[in-house]
Structure formats: C-alpha cells, structure tokens
Design a protein around this motif. Structure first.
Motif, PDB file in Angstrom:
ATOM      1  N   ALA A  96       0.648  -1.243   0.019  1.00 49.34           N
ATOM      2  CA  ALA A  96      -0.086  -0.069   0.105  1.00 49.34           C
ATOM      3  C   ALA A  96       0.835   1.083  -0.093  1.00 49.34           C
ATOM      4  N   LEU A  97       0.543   2.105  -1.019  1.00 46.37           N
ATOM      5  CA  LEU A  97       1.564   3.164  -1.105  1.00 46.37           C
ATOM      6  C   LEU A  97       0.811   4.592  -1.105  1.00 46.37           C
ATOM      7  N   PRO A  98       0.863   5.156   0.283  1.00 47.91           N
ATOM      8  CA  PRO A  98       0.405   6.548   0.692  1.00 47.91           C
ATOM      9  C   PRO A  98       0.838   7.687  -0.602  1.00 47.91           C
ATOM     10  N   GLN A  99      -0.290   8.312  -0.914  1.00 49.52           N
ATOM     11  CA  GLN A  99      -0.227   9.133  -2.079  1.00 49.52           C
ATOM     12  C   GLN A  99       1.137  10.304  -2.074  1.00 49.52           C
ATOM     13  N   ASP A 100       1.109  10.646  -0.909  1.00 46.15           N
ATOM     14  CA  ASP A 100       2.126  11.742  -0.706  1.00 46.15           C
ATOM     15  C   ASP A 100       3.544  10.954  -0.565  1.00 46.15           C
ATOM     16  N   VAL A 101       3.655   9.913  -0.060  1.00 42.41           N
ATOM     17  CA  VAL A 101       5.042   9.369   0.093  1.00 42.41           C
ATOM     18  C   VAL A 101       5.534   8.803  -1.418  1.00 42.41           C
ATOM     19  N   GLN A 102       4.550   8.463  -2.192  1.00 42.51           N
ATOM     20  CA  GLN A 102       5.040   7.912  -3.591  1.00 42.51           C
ATOM     21  C   GLN A 102       5.871   9.234  -4.251  1.00 42.51           C
ATOM     22  N   ALA A 103       5.457  10.278  -4.093  1.00 42.78           N
ATOM     23  CA  ALA A 103       6.200  11.207  -4.671  1.00 42.78           C
ATOM     24  C   ALA A 103       7.530  12.115  -3.874  1.00 42.78           C
ATOM     25  N   GLU A 104       7.748  11.352  -2.885  1.00 46.73           N
ATOM     26  CA  GLU A 104       8.819  12.086  -2.018  1.00 46.73           C
ATOM     27  C   GLU A 104      10.261  11.431  -2.542  1.00 46.73           C
ATOM     28  N   ALA A 105      11.042  12.146  -2.423  1.00 46.46           N
ATOM     29  CA  ALA A 105      12.516  11.676  -2.944  1.00 46.46           C
ATOM     30  C   ALA A 105      13.253  11.502  -1.707  1.00 46.46           C
ATOM     31  N   TRP A 106      14.122  10.736  -2.042  1.00 46.41           N
ATOM     32  CA  TRP A 106      15.177   9.962  -1.018  1.00 46.41           C
ATOM     33  C   TRP A 106      16.428   9.379  -1.679  1.00 46.41           C
ATOM     34  N   ASP A 107      17.507   9.249  -0.918  1.00 50.31           N
ATOM     35  CA  ASP A 107      18.751   9.247  -1.403  1.00 50.31           C
ATOM     36  C   ASP A 107      19.095   7.522  -1.246  1.00 50.31           C
ATOM     37  N   TYR A 108      18.376   6.922  -2.288  1.00 43.91           N
ATOM     38  CA  TYR A 108      18.541   5.415  -2.198  1.00 43.91           C
ATOM     39  C   TYR A 108      19.806   4.571  -2.491  1.00 43.91           C
ATOM     40  N   PRO A 109      20.123   3.667  -1.992  1.00 40.08           N
ATOM     41  CA  PRO A 109      21.545   3.387  -2.260  1.00 40.08           C
ATOM     42  C   PRO A 109      21.383   2.657  -3.498  1.00 40.08           C
ATOM     43  N   GLU A 110      22.260   2.724  -4.247  1.00 39.42           N
ATOM     44  CA  GLU A 110      22.620   2.521  -5.718  1.00 39.42           C
ATOM     45  C   GLU A 110      22.065   0.854  -5.914  1.00 39.42           C
ATOM     46  N   ASN A 111      22.808   0.219  -4.553  1.00 37.09           N
ATOM     47  CA  ASN A 111      22.754  -1.482  -4.906  1.00 37.09           C
ATOM     48  C   ASN A 111      21.323  -1.855  -4.824  1.00 37.09           C
ATOM     49  N   LEU A 112      20.408  -1.035  -4.458  1.00 39.02           N
ATOM     50  CA  LEU A 112      18.913  -1.339  -4.426  1.00 39.02           C
ATOM     51  C   LEU A 112      18.612  -1.817  -5.921  1.00 39.02           C
ATOM     52  N   PHE A 113      19.246  -1.067  -6.806  1.00 35.78           N
ATOM     53  CA  PHE A 113      18.594  -1.091  -8.259  1.00 35.78           C
ATOM     54  C   PHE A 113      19.628  -2.209  -9.241  1.00 35.78           C
ATOM     55  N   ARG A 114      20.511  -2.860  -8.443  1.00 35.17           N
ATOM     56  CA  ARG A 114      21.413  -3.672  -9.469  1.00 35.17           C
ATOM     57  C   ARG A 114      20.580  -4.969  -9.753  1.00 35.17           C
ATOM     58  N   LYS A 115      20.891  -5.704 -10.846  1.00 31.41           N
ATOM     59  CA  LYS A 115      20.189  -6.723 -11.353  1.00 31.41           C
ATOM     60  C   LYS A 115      20.394  -7.734 -10.264  1.00 31.41           C
ATOM     61  N   ARG A 116      19.356  -8.207  -9.875  1.00 30.49           N
ATOM     62  CA  ARG A 116      19.136  -9.491  -8.786  1.00 30.49           C
ATOM     63  C   ARG A 116      18.458 -10.654  -9.399  1.00 30.49           C
ATOM     64  N   VAL A 117      18.878 -12.033  -9.484  1.00 32.77           N
ATOM     65  CA  VAL A 117      18.316 -13.191 -10.109  1.00 32.77           C
ATOM     66  C   VAL A 117      17.786 -14.064  -8.599  1.00 32.77           C
ATOM     67  N   TRP A 118      16.691 -14.334  -8.842  1.00 32.03           N
ATOM     68  CA  TRP A 118      16.062 -14.952  -7.730  1.00 32.03           C
ATOM     69  C   TRP A 118      16.010 -16.503  -8.277  1.00 32.03           C
ATOM     70  N   LEU A 119      16.395 -17.174  -7.563  1.00 34.64           N
ATOM     71  CA  LEU A 119      16.185 -18.690  -8.056  1.00 34.64           C
ATOM     72  C   LEU A 119      15.286 -19.472  -7.592  1.00 34.64           C
ATOM     73  N   ILE A 120      14.348 -19.855  -8.604  1.00 35.94           N
ATOM     74  CA  ILE A 120      13.206 -20.617  -8.129  1.00 35.94           C
ATOM     75  C   ILE A 120      13.637 -22.072  -7.787  1.00 35.94           C
ATOM     76  N   ARG A 121      13.389 -22.470  -6.632  1.00 38.67           N
ATOM     77  CA  ARG A 121      14.302 -23.660  -6.302  1.00 38.67           C
ATOM     78  C   ARG A 121      13.154 -24.823  -6.772  1.00 38.67           C
ATOM     79  N   ARG A 122      13.890 -26.137  -6.803  1.00 38.55           N
ATOM     80  CA  ARG A 122      13.216 -27.267  -6.816  1.00 38.55           C
ATOM     81  C   ARG A 122      13.651 -27.988  -5.553  1.00 38.55           C
ATOM     82  N   PRO A 123      12.864 -28.085  -4.558  1.00 42.66           N
ATOM     83  CA  PRO A 123      13.276 -28.525  -3.320  1.00 42.66           C
ATOM     84  C   PRO A 123      13.365 -29.992  -3.312  1.00 42.66           C
ATOM     85  N   GLU A 124      14.231 -30.766  -2.859  1.00 41.15           N
ATOM     86  CA  GLU A 124      14.436 -32.277  -2.882  1.00 41.15           C
ATOM     87  C   GLU A 124      13.763 -32.946  -1.563  1.00 41.15           C
TER      88      GLU A 124
END
Ligand SMILES: Cc1ncc(C[n+]2csc(CCOP(=O)(O)OP(=O)(O)O)c2C)c(N)n1
Ligand SMILES: [Mg+2]
Length: 620
Positions: free
Chosen positions: A184-212
């Motif tokens: 849920a995204l309060p409408q004022d917060v959606q528009a607020e700026a922040w100094d986000y760590p650059e690493n948040l936007f790196r490519k991430r690969v999520w493994l869909i596991r096949r549990p044994e």
C-alpha cells in the motif's frame, strides 16, 4: 555509499525492472509490465515514474479487478516464472482489486498489487475516498487486503521500501508461499524523494528452487507405494507449475498407476495417455471416480484437496486408504494425514520412478484401468454428438469447439456450468492448454484471464468459454484486448441466466428461483415475464470485437473457422438447451440444504442430503 536521489515511486519502478528469476538454467525478467488505472492516488507517483521508465510497459485496463485477473492469467500460463504488477488509485480503485487478490492467493499465483493509499502526513485528511475511523488514524480500506495477501505492507516512509522489496520478491518467487503481495503506497510518500542506495537497483536473480524430498519421508512413501495394490495418483496444479508432465508420464508409464486430474492439474497428461483417467471428484469421470473410490493408496501431487477434488470428502472410500502427498507447501503436503513429501513435483516424481524400477500394478488392476478409460471415451463421444435440435446441448458445443481447436490452443474458463462440463469432457492435449480458474471460480475472470494467457504465449490461439451471466459481469476487457492487439476467441453460451446455479437450486428443491434472466411481470410482480432482451452481439461489437451469432452447431463450426481467420477478438454467441445437462458420475458435492422449510420439495431434498452426507469421511 553511492546513492540515487529519486522518488519512492521511481525507486519502486527501477527495482521492479531489475528483478530476474532463474529455473533450470534459464533466466529472464520477472515483471513484464504494469497494469492499472490512474486516479489521484497514483497518477503523480507511480504514474509519473512509469512515464519515465517506458521499458517497463504500462497497460491501462478498464477495471482494477480485471487487472489482477489478467496478471493471474499471465503468470499461470507462464508457470509462475513471470508476472505483472497492478497499480490503482486509492479507495474504490484499490478495493476493486481485492477480489483479484483473493483469486491469486487461492490459486497460488504471484501477483504484485500496488494500491494507492491515504496521505501518511495526515494533515489534509480526510482526503477524497478516505474511510475514516473514530478509533484510529492508522487504517484505510487497504487493510482489507491483509487476509487475501501472502505479504502485506504499507510504505509510510520512502526508505521503508528498501527493506520491504526483498520480502516482496521472496514471497512472489517462492513455490510454496506465493500469492498476492500488496504494497500500500500513501499518495504523498509515492512522490517523496530519498537518497536510495544504488545497490537497490542492481540486477538481482531469484532462483526458483526445486526442493528435494527428505530421505526419511521419501523412504516411507516408497514403502507404502510398493505395498499398495490399487494406487491412484491425483495430479494437481503443482504438476504444471513445476513443468513435471514428462516426469509424471514416465512415472505412470513405468508403474501403471492411473492418474486423475484436478481442475488446476488437468492437462498434466495428454488425455490419450493410457494412464490418464481424466477429471477426479465432484466433476469427475466415472473412470477416475471409481478408481479413487477403491484406491488403497492416493498419491496427491501438487494438490490442495479442494472439496471438488475430494467430492466433499467422499471420493476415497477404501477403509484402509493411505495418502502420500508431494507438495512444495508443507501446508498441503500434510493434508488428509498423508506421508508428507515436501518437494518439487518433478524432482520427487523422477526420484520415485527411479526407486520403483521393479514395481508395477497387477494385471487385473491394469485391465480395469483400460476398460474404464475406454468406456469414458465412449461416453465423451456420446455427449459430443447428441444431435439435439433446435438448440444443441452445451456438451455438443464443447465437442465442436474441441474439434475446431488445435492441440496447443488454450481454453480459458472459470465459473458457471462450464467448468464442470469441461473438466469431464475437454480432451486436453498439451500442458497449460486447459486453463480453468477454479480455486475462486470467479465470474469475470475469463476475458481478462484469457488476455493474460495470450500475452504470456502469443503463439497459441486462446479460446474463452463463458456464460451469459459471466459475460454481463465483466465484458469490458474486450476493449483492452483491442487496445493491445491481443486476439482471443470468446464463445458465449446464452442460456438465459444461471444454468448451473439453476440446476443446483432445482436439486435442492428450490425450482431454480432467481436464476433465470426474466422480466418482472407487471401483474405478479415476480420475475416471470419474457427473457431479458440482451443483444450480446451488439454488446460485443460496441466494445470493438467482431461478433457472430450461430444458430445451431453447423453455424457454430463455421463461426469458429471465421473467428480463427480474423486477427481481432471475436465473440461467437450460441444459444443452448438449458436443460440438457451433463450428468454426474457417482460423485457428490456438499451444499447444505435447509433443515426446516415450508416447502415439501426442500424437505425431500434435505432427507436426501442427510443420507448422502453419510459418506463423508475424516482421513485421520
Ligand atoms: C463473482 C461471482 N459471483 C457469483 C458466483 C456464483 N455463481 C457461480 S456460477 C453462477 C452463474 C453463472 O452464469 P453463467 O455465466 O450464465 O453460466 P451458466 O450457469 O449459465 O452455465 C453464479 C452466479 C460466482 N462464481 N462468481
Ligand atoms: Mg448462463
């Protein structure tokens, strides 16, 4: 630490663009786009962010509920390896998504919902469409998403996104925990700026596991399978999600174990596989229901054991029946007091086939399976060719549609009398060709769900099989199919209202009360007048579709050929004989009948009901 100063909404969109999944060595982006409708609760936040990130496509829809259905259809056809996010304004736009969220969670489908929310700052409250509470300011209509979401969060401060987003991805990519995720995204917060760590936007690969499987449970499962003389396998949706059809085919070919299919699992095996005895349960085939009734061992693979599958706990009548459940979710694996094999379906089936190299069902059992299967094929052919005039039976329409469709084509349906008839009669030829939403059985899923299926695999023709009732509930996404150039073929069965619930009502002694589309009679004041004068072709045409009315089966077949030749969404309307129903096959569904009533027919129905319930069992 390197940072990027952007708004919360921009950060969210940048993050979504960089999420990837991997299974079996194949890797691709997880979010293919964002569906939605803009209002004051998201236009300046998420809307602005999407505008400057056009590589994450934005698809406007007509109804927020349909957006979630579309995302569900998309991810279901993608075996949950891809999905779409849904953005809405605050208030009604947000709550329109709740039905879709429940559907996704029940069907174990990962969808991301981004409803706008009221101002976190609060000084201007109540904002337009805000639900106020005299007991707290920490509440909004978005709290209603909590019970229908597998993960729910509200982002009061822009930096909360940094810890919320990994949780969002963990749940969406989990084979056991996935479902609707709501941020849920309060409408004022959606528009607020922040100094986000650059690493948040790196490519991430999520493994869909096949549990044994764990060794102890697996050994116990092997032991009971080896000892069983009449084993029966229930193929649920988990088989398809895991892409385990080949492994299932090898397992049942090697062992001779027959396979019954749930609504979500139908198509796990091609219908003509000798071990495939078709639909199981309340809407099951005689073959599957007989075999399940007497089975001494039930192997449930990727199934939730819904009441339709278990025929309201009457399907398995052998007094010494035991269960082995293969499921990624511990929750499902432990149902019906089974030996729980918490594992991926494909992995577990491959291991079982290897370990059971010398096991095979006895010849008498194999002969029984063969005979029951043959008899069922004869029954299907009979129902496909009843020769009813002037209006065909629904089973004949299904037969004609099946004959006109190709083996890889996708059939989508969800509610009405269609799921039951299709479950019994449709001859699925390829995995994911049978796309039934029967976890929530939600009228209105069909058209947006089909658009999602077509977007997920544009190489397959997609047919929708729906009723007049369902069509009237949500025809509007036809417009979206035109907008996106996504062609689907909609078969609209006109039987003047709710044949399914009408039939149920009759069986309960209630004469179909309130289930036929009729005008209110001037004199009686009751709904006893003429049929409602709805022009379905004109309705479909007005939304941009091509529309054809077919009178009888011959015209229906011609209409389908025409529909296939067009590149635009086409609606084929056919009137059927409402009373020509596909019967049940030694099955039962528990719908409680009034214990006392002024009506004799209801009292009789109650007596039958009490009698029938005797067969319901606890598997302890
Ligand atoms: C959103 C929603 N509301 C109500 C129901 C209950 N319901 C199940 S089937 C049905 C009637 C569907 O009518 P129609 O689409 O014409 O199919 P038919 O029963 O005629 O085959 C209803 C009302 C439902 N499944 N979903
Ligand atoms: Mg109808």
């Amino acid at each position: 630490m390197k940072t990027r100063r952007i708004t919360m909404a921009q950060a969210l969109v940048c993050f979504l663009k960089n999420q990837y999944v991997e299974r079996d060595g194949a890797e691709h982006r997880f979010f293919s786009g964002v569906l939605g409708i803009f209002g004051h609760g998201n236009v300046a936040g998420i809307g602005q962010a999407l505008q400057q990130n056009l590589d994450l496509p934005y698809i406007p829809v007509r109804n927020e509920q349909a957006a979630v259905h579309l995302a569900s259809g998309y991810t279901k056809t993608s075996n949950r390896l891809r999905t779409l996010a849904c953005t809405s304004s605050i208030g009604p736009g947000a709550t329109n998504m709740i039905t879709g969220a429940a559907l996704a969670t029940i069907n174990r489908l990962p969808v991301l919902l981004l409803p706008g929310d009221i101002f976190a700052r609060r000084n201007v409250a109540p904002v337009l469409q805000q639900l106020e509470s005299p007991s707290t300011q920490d509440i909004s209509v978005n709290d209603c998403f909590k019970p229908v979401s597998r993960y729910w969060d509200r982002i009061y401060r822009p930096e909360q996104l940094i810890t919320a987003l990994p949780e969002v991805m963990r749940v969406l990519t989990s084979p056991s925990d996935c479902g609707a995720v709501t941020l849920a995204l309060p409408q004022d917060v959606q528009a607020e700026a922040w100094d986000y760590p650059e690493n948040l936007f790196r490519k991430r690969v999520w493994l869909i596991r096949r549990p044994e499987p764990d060794t102890v449970s697996f050994a116990r499962a092997l032991e009971v399978i080896r000892k069983s003389r009449k084993p029966f396998l229930v193929a649920g949706g988990g088989v398809l999600f895991s892409e385990a059809s080949k492994a299932l085919e090898q397992f049942c070919t090697a062992t001779g174990i027959p396979v019954g299919e749930t609504q979500a699992g139908k198509g796990s095996l091609p219908y003509d596989n000798p071990q495939c005895v078709g639909a199981l349960g309340a809407t099951g085939t005689l073959a599957a229901n007989r075999l399940a009734r007497d089975a001494d061992l039930v192997i449930g693979v990727g199934t939730r054991y819904s009441d339709f599958t278990s025929a309201s706990m009457t399907a398995f009548q052998n007094p010494s029946v035991r269960f082995v459940n293969i499921n990624t979710a511990e929750f499902d694996a432990n149902k019906v007091s089974a030996i729980p094999v918490v594992a991926d379906a494909r992995v577990a089936l491959e291991r079982l086939t290897a370990a059971l190299a010398r096991y095979r069902v006895e010849d008498v059992y194999a002969a029984l399976i063969r005979r029951l299967k043959q008899e069922w094929e004869v029954e299907t052919d009979r129902l496909f060719h009843l020769g009813l005039r002037p209006r065909p039976a629904q089973s004949e329409v299904i037969g004609a549609l099946w004959e006109a469709s190709g083996p890889r084509d996708i059939l989508v349906s969800a509610a009405g009398s269609h799921p039951g008839d299709l479950h019994k009669l449709w001859r699925a030829r390829a995995p994911n060709s049978y796309h039934l939403e029967y976890g929530y059985s939600c009228m209105g899923y069909e058209i947006p769900g089909a658009i999602g299926a077509k977007l997920a695999d544009p190489t397959r023709e997609v047919y929708v099989f729906l009723g007049d009732g369902t069509y009237l509930m949500m025809p509007s996404e036809i417009v979206t199919s035109i907008q996106e150039g996504v062609k689907i073929i909609i078969v609209l069965v006109d039987n003047h209202g709710y044949a399914s619930i009408g039939g149920l009502s009759q069986s309960l002694g209630q004469q179909g009360f309130g289930t036929v589309y009729r005008m209110r009679g001037a004199e009686s004041g009751q709904l006893e007048g003429n049929f409602l004068p709805v022009d379905y072709e004109a309705s479909a045409r007005s939304l941009g579709a091509h529309a054809i009315r077919a009178n009888g089966l011959t015209e229906f077949k011609q209409a389908l050929e025409k529909a296939k030749s067009l590149d635009r969404t086409t609606v084929v309307v056919i009137e059927t004989d409402r009373e020509a129903r596909v019967p049940g096959y030694e099955s039962w569904w528990d719908v409680a009948v009034a214990e006392v009533s002024e009506m004799e027919s209801v009292r009789e129905s109650r007596a039958r009901y009490v009698e029938a319930r005797q067969k319901e069992r606890y598997h302890l």
